[in-house]
Design an enzyme around this catalytic site. Structure first.
Site, PDB file in Angstrom:
ATOM      1  N   HIS A  57     -14.661  -3.010   8.445  1.00  0.00           N
ATOM      2  CA  HIS A  57     -13.947  -2.605   7.231  1.00  0.00           C
ATOM      3  C   HIS A  57     -14.038  -3.656   6.140  1.00  0.00           C
ATOM      4  O   HIS A  57     -13.196  -3.705   5.251  1.00  0.00           O
ATOM      5  CB  HIS A  57     -12.472  -2.284   7.513  1.00  0.00           C
ATOM      6  CG  HIS A  57     -12.295  -1.226   8.550  1.00  0.00           C
ATOM      7  ND1 HIS A  57     -12.792   0.043   8.390  1.00  0.00           N
ATOM      8  CD2 HIS A  57     -11.700  -1.258   9.759  1.00  0.00           C
ATOM      9  CE1 HIS A  57     -12.506   0.749   9.464  1.00  0.00           C
ATOM     10  NE2 HIS A  57     -11.856  -0.008  10.308  1.00  0.00           N
TER      11      HIS A  57
ATOM     12  N   GLU B  53      -2.613   6.760   8.177  1.00  0.00           N
ATOM     13  CA  GLU B  53      -3.429   7.603   7.309  1.00  0.00           C
ATOM     14  C   GLU B  53      -4.356   8.460   8.139  1.00  0.00           C
ATOM     15  O   GLU B  53      -4.814   8.027   9.203  1.00  0.00           O
ATOM     16  CB  GLU B  53      -4.327   6.702   6.444  1.00  0.00           C
ATOM     17  CG  GLU B  53      -4.006   6.719   4.980  1.00  0.00           C
ATOM     18  CD  GLU B  53      -4.874   5.754   4.200  1.00  0.00           C
ATOM     19  OE1 GLU B  53      -4.343   5.143   3.281  1.00  0.00           O
ATOM     20  OE2 GLU B  53      -6.070   5.632   4.525  1.00  0.00           O
TER      21      GLU B  53
ATOM     22  N   ARG C  23      -6.673  -7.681  -9.270  1.00  0.00           N
ATOM     23  CA  ARG C  23      -7.347  -8.966  -9.488  1.00  0.00           C
ATOM     24  C   ARG C  23      -8.819  -8.692  -9.733  1.00  0.00           C
ATOM     25  O   ARG C  23      -9.253  -7.544  -9.660  1.00  0.00           O
ATOM     26  CB  ARG C  23      -7.223  -9.830  -8.243  1.00  0.00           C
ATOM     27  CG  ARG C  23      -7.679  -9.058  -7.025  1.00  0.00           C
ATOM     28  CD  ARG C  23      -7.879  -9.913  -5.813  1.00  0.00           C
ATOM     29  NE  ARG C  23      -7.864  -9.118  -4.599  1.00  0.00           N
ATOM     30  CZ  ARG C  23      -8.894  -8.478  -4.079  1.00  0.00           C
ATOM     31  NH1 ARG C  23     -10.062  -8.508  -4.684  1.00  0.00           N
ATOM     32  NH2 ARG C  23      -8.785  -7.785  -2.974  1.00  0.00           N
TER      33      ARG C  23
ATOM     34  N   LYS D 207       0.839  -1.198   0.000  1.00  0.00           N
ATOM     35  CA  LYS D 207       0.000   0.000   0.000  1.00  0.00           C
ATOM     36  C   LYS D 207       0.877   1.253   0.000  1.00  0.00           C
ATOM     37  O   LYS D 207       0.487   2.278  -0.559  1.00  0.00           O
ATOM     38  CB  LYS D 207      -0.912   0.006   1.233  1.00  0.00           C
ATOM     39  CG  LYS D 207      -2.084  -0.980   1.132  1.00  0.00           C
ATOM     40  CD  LYS D 207      -3.045  -0.796   2.300  1.00  0.00           C
ATOM     41  CE  LYS D 207      -3.866  -2.047   2.550  1.00  0.00           C
ATOM     42  NZ  LYS D 207      -5.235  -2.020   2.104  1.00  0.00           N
TER      43      LYS D 207
HETATM   44  P1  ADP Z   1      -8.166  -3.495   2.976  1.00  0.00           P
HETATM   45  O1  ADP Z   1      -7.160  -3.543   1.866  1.00  0.00           O
HETATM   46  O2  ADP Z   1      -7.680  -4.189   4.219  1.00  0.00           O
HETATM   47  O3  ADP Z   1      -9.540  -3.863   2.574  1.00  0.00           O
HETATM   48  P2  ADP Z   1      -8.614  -0.670   2.584  1.00  0.00           P
HETATM   49  O4  ADP Z   1      -7.452   0.231   2.549  1.00  0.00           O
HETATM   50  O5  ADP Z   1      -9.205  -1.080   1.282  1.00  0.00           O
HETATM   51  O6  ADP Z   1      -8.221  -1.971   3.427  1.00  0.00           O
HETATM   52  O7  ADP Z   1      -9.742  -0.049   3.484  1.00  0.00           O
HETATM   53  C1  ADP Z   1     -10.911  -0.777   3.827  1.00  0.00           C
HETATM   54  C2  ADP Z   1     -11.986   0.150   4.375  1.00  0.00           C
HETATM   55  O8  ADP Z   1     -11.547   0.852   5.514  1.00  0.00           O
HETATM   56  C3  ADP Z   1     -12.431   1.219   3.421  1.00  0.00           C
HETATM   57  O9  ADP Z   1     -13.400   0.774   2.543  1.00  0.00           O
HETATM   58  C4  ADP Z   1     -12.972   2.281   4.362  1.00  0.00           C
HETATM   59  O10 ADP Z   1     -14.259   1.933   4.838  1.00  0.00           O
HETATM   60  C5  ADP Z   1     -12.065   2.178   5.535  1.00  0.00           C
HETATM   61  N1  ADP Z   1     -10.964   3.144   5.407  1.00  0.00           N
HETATM   62  C6  ADP Z   1      -9.771   2.908   4.842  1.00  0.00           C
HETATM   63  N2  ADP Z   1      -8.989   3.999   4.899  1.00  0.00           N
HETATM   64  C7  ADP Z   1      -9.690   4.944   5.533  1.00  0.00           C
HETATM   65  C8  ADP Z   1      -9.426   6.287   5.944  1.00  0.00           C
HETATM   66  N3  ADP Z   1      -8.262   6.871   5.701  1.00  0.00           N
HETATM   67  N4  ADP Z   1     -10.400   6.982   6.589  1.00  0.00           N
HETATM   68  C9  ADP Z   1     -11.586   6.388   6.854  1.00  0.00           C
HETATM   69  N5  ADP Z   1     -11.900   5.134   6.523  1.00  0.00           N
HETATM   70  C10 ADP Z   1     -10.965   4.403   5.866  1.00  0.00           C
END
Ligand code: ADP
Length: 670
Positions: free
Chosen positions: A235, A200, A292, A116
């Site tokens: 999440h 973040e 993917r 990431k």
């Molecule tokens: P993963 O790869 O583990 O699925 P992601 O980075 O795709 O993680 O994030 C999954 C979820 O977490 C997002 O869809 C959102 O709901 C929440 N999320 C991720 N980053 C943030 C952020 N910076 N602020 C608020 N919610 C977040």
């Protein structure tokens, strides 16, 4: 086009890929573990190769065995599905070296997006907007903590190698930071073998909107519009839809073009998804790119009329993209609901067990069920507990949502807990109808979504009671006198005939007994049961054939299915599923949770860490032990001040669901 491909996956996605391959005249090879000998994907494929024991590390993650299986069967390409090896650059490289086509992007693109942090750096350079944060190499606790302070709390810790919401922790204040970092690192290292973290800014109430992109080897790249995946628990997505409600054509174009820019920045090939967070002002930020096919790709297929797996095969075979951007159109609206074996009332804890009864709604042009299991299959601890993806389509959102609610009410599963009733509550809730979507949807509308089904269900008590009476009669007839003395349903203390025409008994609903007196009146065709449930008395008659109950309650006729399992019953009716049981004789259990419940493993798993010393005093709520089950951590806490007398397991030990983990002695009140 390939003549034979190997599908390096299991469950619904393996089945879904096989279906398309077959339609295209491409032969398929499945692979399977010990746990999947009888699995649907194995039965569906033309050939199948056994690759090892049940744990994924010894089977579905064994790239060497899979490549060997390609050699043995002459498969020319591997489709990795999602999860497992789908984003494993080493595996893609090994495929290349073995002369097997990896159906997905090139090694460099997977590597670039696999971290990431690296992904964010690349996107930053390409001019794609990012969530503010820290994604550098220095991983010392001090540096990460300082970054969190600079960014400003609340912040989100994310595993650099993360996915599926694992290794992610929200940190609201500086003093929570160290504990959250340790937990996120532990989870990340056990899930991904890598505990690097990024920090973040935590956006309040964003939407998760992602764009499906597709690229070929000849420089063409398109976006197949967006999906809104804001409704999440822990999440993780549970309901997705396309298109995203409230999207303007201009924002759609901007996000689509940003996604294509992201894909081009890494010389992408095949299907990919660029995930963005979208705030209330229409600003969007790159989160990550998944290299993917996504779980939720069917909603995109439904609104575009395209088969994305077919596109993947064509692109991997070196063909051009089937369509140009201006040839792609959105038609109608689609939803996907993920049907999981899990317990929404218990923090969505994954459930395991046998699918004693399984009847999905009928498929038609509006309703699609992607599944990899059959009745009688087991949802085991080894794999993701998703039972199916229920996908619906209609001309507009309102109608599609109506389809979703109806199909959910027709989805019948018993034998283990599922999230179906929860999804039904969600799909029929006013805020969801109004598309008031953000990633906190479930927390915000908690009371509405988890509304105790008691009051709704009491109205179904007469049906349950009618069923039990007819079933008791049927069993009595079948036995013709030879009553089973061990069956609680014949037990004189539970449901008894104490006058010729009067039955008393209690039905247990959501753990609470309800007295349901019944008086039998009339005979022959005129026979009725006068059933009193709560404040209401009804006249009921019916017929039971197999699991089908044809009931007439005060003249209202309906047909419901009732399935017995493990001494309980599941009634599938108009209002979805209802679990009930006949009250057992009083076992003298104490009120509330017994010590055994508090200290027993919620499910099969591994003890990760003991957090207290045997013999030492602990405070109320103090964490005592962490265990991991289904890749998630569960903390067992002290219910009161006291002493752990003994731990029955050590870190690293396997425990079965329900096993007692420790002995505890509460402190004497002083
Ligand atoms: P993963 O790869 O583990 O699925 P992601 O980075 O795709 O993680 O994030 C999954 C979820 O977490 C997002 O869809 C959102 O709901 C929440 N999320 C991720 N980053 C943030 C952020 N910076 N602020 C608020 N919610 C977040």
């Amino acid at each position: 086009m390939f003549s034979k491909i190997l599908v390096a996956n299991r469950g619904e996605i393996a089945c879904r890929i096989i279906r398309t391959a077959r339609r295209m005249g491409v032969a398929t090879v499945a692979v399977y573990s010990d746990a999947d000998r009888e699995a649907l994907h194995v039965a569906m494929a033309d050939e199948a190769v056994h690759i090892g024991p049940a744990p994924p590390r010894e089977s579905y993650l064994r790239g060497d065995r899979i490549i060997e299986a390609c050699r043995e069967t002459g498969a020319e390409a591997v489709h990795p599905g999602y999860g497992f090896l789908s984003e494993n650059a080493d595996f893609a490289r090994q495929c290349g070296q073995a002369g097997v086509e990896f159906i997905g992007p090139g090694v460099a693109a997977i590597e670039a997006m696999g971290s990431k942090s690296a992904a964010k750096s690349i996107m930053e350079k390409a001019g794609v907007p990012l969530v503010p944060g820290y994604h550098e190499a220095d991983q010392s606790e001090e540096r990460l903590a300082a970054a969190a302070v600079d960014i400003g709390f609340p912040v989100l810790l994310k595993a650099v190698a993360g996915g599926g919401g694992k290794g992610m922790r929200l940190v609201s204040t500086a003093d929570e930071f160290a504990g959250a970092l340790a937990a996120a690192r532990r989870e990340a290292s056990s899930s991904f073998g890598d505990d690097d973290m990024l920090v973040e800014k935590y956006l309040s109430r964003p939407r998760h909107v992602e764009v499906q992109v597709f690229c070929d080897r000849h420089g063409h790249a398109v976006y197949l519009f967006e999906r809104d995946c804001s409704v999440q628990r822990r999440h993780q997505k549970i309901i997705e839809e396309a298109p995203a409600p409230g999207m303007t054509p201009e924002l759609r174009r901007q996000m689509g073009e940003a996604a294509v820019l992201a894909a081009r920045a890494i010389d992408y090939e095949g299907a990919g998804t660029v995930e963005f967070l979208l705030d209330g002002q229409g600003a969007f930020y790159f989160m990550e790119m998944n290299t993917r096919l996504q779980v939720e790709h069917p909603v995109t297929e439904m609104i575009t009329g395209q088969d994305l797996v077919a596109w993947q095969l064509r692109v991997a075979a070196g063909e051009n993209l089937p369509l140009k951007q201006e040839e792609l159109r959105i038609h109608g609206h689609a939803f996907e609901a993920r049907i999981y074996a899990e317990d929404p009332d218990n923090d969505f804890l994954p459930a395991t067990g046998v699918l004693a009864y399984l009847q999905p709604p009928a498929e038609n042009p509006h309703v699609r069920v992607d599944t990899g299991v059959l009745q009688g299959d087991e949802v085991s601890v080894y794999y993701d507990p998703m039972i199916a993806k229920l996908v619906v389509w209609d001309e507009n959102r309102e109608r599609a949502l109506g389809r979703l609610a109806k199909a959910l009410s027709e989805y019948r599963v018993s034998g283990l807990s599922t999230n179906i009733s929860f999804l039904y509550n969600l799909a029929t809730s006013l805020p969801f109808k109004n598309a008031e979507l953000d990633t906190h949807f479930i927390e915000t509308h908690h009371d509405l979504l988890f509304h105790s089904t008691d009051s709704d269900r009491v109205q179904d008590l007469p049906l349950a009671s009618l069923y039990l009476l007819l079933r008791m009669e049927r069993r009595a007839r079948e036995r013709a006198g030879g009553a089973d003395p061990h069956s609680p349903w014949n037990s004189s203390s539970a449901w008894r005939l104490n006058q010729p025409s009067m039955h008393t008994g209690a039905i247990v609903l959501n753990g609470k007994p309800h007295d349901v007196p019944v008086v039998e009146i009339g005979s022959g065709d005129q026979r009725r049961f006068r059933i009193t449930a709560g404040p209401k008395t009804v006249l009921a008659a019916g017929e039971l054939s197999g699991n089908e109950l044809h009931a007439d309650i005060d003249g209202y006729r309906q047909r419901v299915t009732v399935v017995p399992h493990d001494g309980q019953f599941t009634l599938f009716g108009r209002n979805g599923a209802m679990q009930f049981a006949l009250a057992q004789p009083d076992l003298g259990e104490e009120e509330g949770q017994s010590a055994r419940d508090v200290f027993s493993a919620p499910m099969h798993g591994v003890v990760i860490k003991l957090l207290a010393d045997a013999g030492a005093a602990v405070e109320k709520h103090q964490p005592l032990l962490i265990m991991e089950a289904m890749k998630m951590e569960h903390t067992i806490r002290a219910p009161a001040a006291g002493t752990v007398t003994e731990f029955f397991f050590q870190a690293g030990d396997q425990v079965s669901g329900g096993e007692e983990l420790l002995g505890f002695s509460p402190a004497k009140e002083s």
